[in-house]
Design a protein around this motif. Structure first.
Motif, PDB file in Angstrom:
ATOM      1  N   UNK A   1       0.857  -1.182   0.000  1.00 44.38           N
ATOM      2  CA  UNK A   1       0.000   0.000   0.000  1.00 44.38           C
ATOM      3  C   UNK A   1       0.897   1.238   0.000  1.00 44.38           C
ATOM      4  N   UNK A   2       0.656   2.125  -0.973  1.00 44.21           N
ATOM      5  CA  UNK A   2       1.483   3.331  -1.122  1.00 44.21           C
ATOM      6  C   UNK A   2       0.586   4.556  -1.210  1.00 44.21           C
ATOM      7  N   UNK A   3       1.199   5.706  -1.055  1.00 47.96           N
ATOM      8  CA  UNK A   3       0.457   6.962  -1.145  1.00 47.96           C
ATOM      9  C   UNK A   3       0.343   7.404  -2.603  1.00 47.96           C
ATOM     10  N   UNK A   4      -0.536   8.344  -2.838  1.00 49.83           N
ATOM     11  CA  UNK A   4      -0.705   8.892  -4.182  1.00 49.83           C
ATOM     12  C   UNK A   4       0.551   9.579  -4.681  1.00 49.83           C
ATOM     13  N   UNK A   5       1.292  10.211  -3.777  1.00 46.03           N
ATOM     14  CA  UNK A   5       2.540  10.858  -4.196  1.00 46.03           C
ATOM     15  C   UNK A   5       3.549   9.820  -4.673  1.00 46.03           C
ATOM     16  N   UNK A   6       3.567   8.632  -4.057  1.00 43.89           N
ATOM     17  CA  UNK A   6       4.462   7.564  -4.519  1.00 43.89           C
ATOM     18  C   UNK A   6       4.010   7.047  -5.880  1.00 43.89           C
ATOM     19  N   UNK A   7       2.694   6.981  -6.115  1.00 41.55           N
ATOM     20  CA  UNK A   7       2.177   6.573  -7.430  1.00 41.55           C
ATOM     21  C   UNK A   7       2.638   7.571  -8.491  1.00 41.55           C
ATOM     22  N   UNK A   8       2.587   8.853  -8.180  1.00 39.79           N
ATOM     23  CA  UNK A   8       3.062   9.877  -9.110  1.00 39.79           C
ATOM     24  C   UNK A   8       4.560   9.696  -9.384  1.00 39.79           C
ATOM     25  N   UNK A   9       5.327   9.378  -8.351  1.00 37.61           N
ATOM     26  CA  UNK A   9       6.763   9.132  -8.532  1.00 37.61           C
ATOM     27  C   UNK A   9       7.014   7.927  -9.431  1.00 37.61           C
ATOM     28  N   UNK A  10       6.210   6.881  -9.276  1.00 37.85           N
ATOM     29  CA  UNK A  10       6.362   5.678 -10.103  1.00 37.85           C
ATOM     30  C   UNK A  10       6.067   6.008 -11.563  1.00 37.85           C
ATOM     31  N   UNK A  11       5.025   6.789 -11.809  1.00 39.33           N
ATOM     32  CA  UNK A  11       4.675   7.178 -13.185  1.00 39.33           C
ATOM     33  C   UNK A  11       5.849   7.915 -13.822  1.00 39.33           C
TER      34      UNK A  11
ATOM     35  N   UNK B   1      10.306   3.448 -19.736  1.00 30.32           N
ATOM     36  CA  UNK B   1      10.376   1.991 -19.867  1.00 30.32           C
ATOM     37  C   UNK B   1       9.184   1.453 -20.647  1.00 30.32           C
ATOM     38  N   UNK B   2       9.378   0.282 -21.231  1.00 27.73           N
ATOM     39  CA  UNK B   2       8.319  -0.363 -22.005  1.00 27.73           C
ATOM     40  C   UNK B   2       7.465  -1.181 -21.057  1.00 27.73           C
ATOM     41  N   UNK B   3       6.640  -0.479 -20.329  1.00 25.70           N
ATOM     42  CA  UNK B   3       5.688  -1.094 -19.403  1.00 25.70           C
ATOM     43  C   UNK B   3       4.587  -0.096 -19.122  1.00 25.70           C
ATOM     44  N   UNK B   4       3.452  -0.580 -18.699  1.00 25.81           N
ATOM     45  CA  UNK B   4       2.332   0.299 -18.414  1.00 25.81           C
ATOM     46  C   UNK B   4       2.085   0.432 -16.929  1.00 25.81           C
ATOM     47  N   UNK B   5       1.403   1.508 -16.584  1.00 28.86           N
ATOM     48  CA  UNK B   5       0.983   1.740 -15.207  1.00 28.86           C
ATOM     49  C   UNK B   5      -0.496   2.067 -15.247  1.00 28.86           C
ATOM     50  N   UNK B   6      -1.297   1.290 -14.538  1.00 27.18           N
ATOM     51  CA  UNK B   6      -2.736   1.501 -14.461  1.00 27.18           C
ATOM     52  C   UNK B   6      -3.057   2.054 -13.087  1.00 27.18           C
ATOM     53  N   UNK B   7      -3.693   3.232 -13.073  1.00 25.19           N
ATOM     54  CA  UNK B   7      -4.091   3.855 -11.814  1.00 25.19           C
ATOM     55  C   UNK B   7      -5.612   3.879 -11.773  1.00 25.19           C
ATOM     56  N   UNK B   8      -6.178   3.193 -10.786  1.00 24.63           N
ATOM     57  CA  UNK B   8      -7.634   3.146 -10.604  1.00 24.63           C
ATOM     58  C   UNK B   8      -7.974   3.993  -9.391  1.00 24.63           C
ATOM     59  N   UNK B   9      -8.497   5.189  -9.667  1.00 24.55           N
ATOM     60  CA  UNK B   9      -8.949   6.048  -8.579  1.00 24.55           C
ATOM     61  C   UNK B   9     -10.440   5.797  -8.375  1.00 24.55           C
ATOM     62  N   UNK B  10     -11.021   6.476  -7.405  1.00 25.19           N
ATOM     63  CA  UNK B  10     -12.460   6.333  -7.187  1.00 25.19           C
ATOM     64  C   UNK B  10     -13.253   6.973  -8.327  1.00 25.19           C
ATOM     65  N   UNK B  11     -12.612   7.847  -9.092  1.00 26.87           N
ATOM     66  CA  UNK B  11     -13.263   8.535 -10.199  1.00 26.87           C
ATOM     67  C   UNK B  11     -13.198   7.746 -11.509  1.00 26.87           C
ATOM     68  N   UNK B  12     -12.017   7.260 -11.864  1.00 28.24           N
ATOM     69  CA  UNK B  12     -11.839   6.528 -13.130  1.00 28.24           C
ATOM     70  C   UNK B  12     -10.557   5.706 -13.101  1.00 28.24           C
ATOM     71  N   UNK B  13     -10.256   5.075 -14.225  1.00 33.96           N
ATOM     72  CA  UNK B  13      -8.977   4.360 -14.340  1.00 33.96           C
ATOM     73  C   UNK B  13      -8.241   4.897 -15.561  1.00 33.96           C
ATOM     74  N   UNK B  14      -6.922   5.043 -15.395  1.00 37.53           N
ATOM     75  CA  UNK B  14      -6.099   5.647 -16.437  1.00 37.53           C
ATOM     76  C   UNK B  14      -4.820   4.840 -16.604  1.00 37.53           C
ATOM     77  N   UNK B  15      -4.459   4.600 -17.867  1.00 32.46           N
ATOM     78  CA  UNK B  15      -3.199   3.936 -18.193  1.00 32.46           C
ATOM     79  C   UNK B  15      -2.146   4.997 -18.491  1.00 32.46           C
TER      80      UNK B  15
ATOM     81  N   UNK C   1      -4.559   6.622  -0.659  1.00 31.84           N
ATOM     82  CA  UNK C   1      -3.841   5.366  -0.475  1.00 31.84           C
ATOM     83  C   UNK C   1      -4.172   4.429  -1.634  1.00 31.84           C
ATOM     84  N   UNK C   2      -3.167   3.741  -2.154  1.00 27.34           N
ATOM     85  CA  UNK C   2      -3.309   2.838  -3.294  1.00 27.34           C
ATOM     86  C   UNK C   2      -2.676   1.495  -2.970  1.00 27.34           C
ATOM     87  N   UNK C   3      -3.331   0.432  -3.427  1.00 27.43           N
ATOM     88  CA  UNK C   3      -2.800  -0.924  -3.298  1.00 27.43           C
ATOM     89  C   UNK C   3      -2.134  -1.277  -4.617  1.00 27.43           C
ATOM     90  N   UNK C   4      -0.866  -1.657  -4.574  1.00 24.54           N
ATOM     91  CA  UNK C   4      -0.117  -1.968  -5.785  1.00 24.54           C
ATOM     92  C   UNK C   4      -0.088  -3.458  -6.089  1.00 24.54           C
TER      93      UNK C   4
END
Length: 149
Positions: free
Chosen positions: A61-71, A77-91, A128-131
């Protein structure tokens, strides 16, 4: 008698020389096999260390700021990141199929969209996000999923 003694010494010298040469070849073969095995282990460790920066988010479990750092960190890199917030999901970077483990096409979603409060792609730094990670059939990490909890 002297000739037979010289002949025996010559034969013994030849036998000892053959034994020494045989031992040399045996040691060289063993050293080559050991070196080859060591190289394989080093390559395996290197692959594990390379993936360690991604696998650390699996089940964490990480914070939103850590998710932003990961993005931002994996933007090249040749990989995707999917972020599912309570509003929507974005690749980000690439889209991918979570169920099939297939990497899709490259995307234009930028890190700046995730920081824009007015955007529906906004990632709250205090949320808070679950990775979890997604691998393809070869075991290569193709994506990281962050779901808001």
């Amino acid at each position: 008698m002297e000739n037979s003694l010289k002949g025996l010494m010559l034969a013994a010298g030849i036998i000892i020389t053959c034994i020494i040469i045989s031992l040399g070849f045996y040691i060289a073969r063993e050293a080559r096999d050991t070196a080859s095995e060591g190289t394989g282990q080093i390559n395996q460790l290197q692959a594990e260390f390379t993936d360690a920066s991604k696998t650390m988010y699996d089940g964490t479990e990480v914070s939103g700021s850590e998710v932003l750092n990961v993005i931002r960190k994996f933007s090249d890199e040749t990989m995707g990141i999917l972020v599912q917030t309570n509003k929507n999901k974005t690749y980000y970077n690439y889209n991918f199929d979570v169920d099939k483990g297939e990497l899709g096409k490259a995307l234009d979603n930028s890190y700046k969209n995730a920081q824009d409060v007015a955007s529906d792609k906004y990632i709250n730094p205090t949320a808070r996000f679950q990775g979890s990670i997604v691998k393809d059939v070869n075991g290569t990490i193709i994506g990281i999923v962050f779901a808001q909890v």
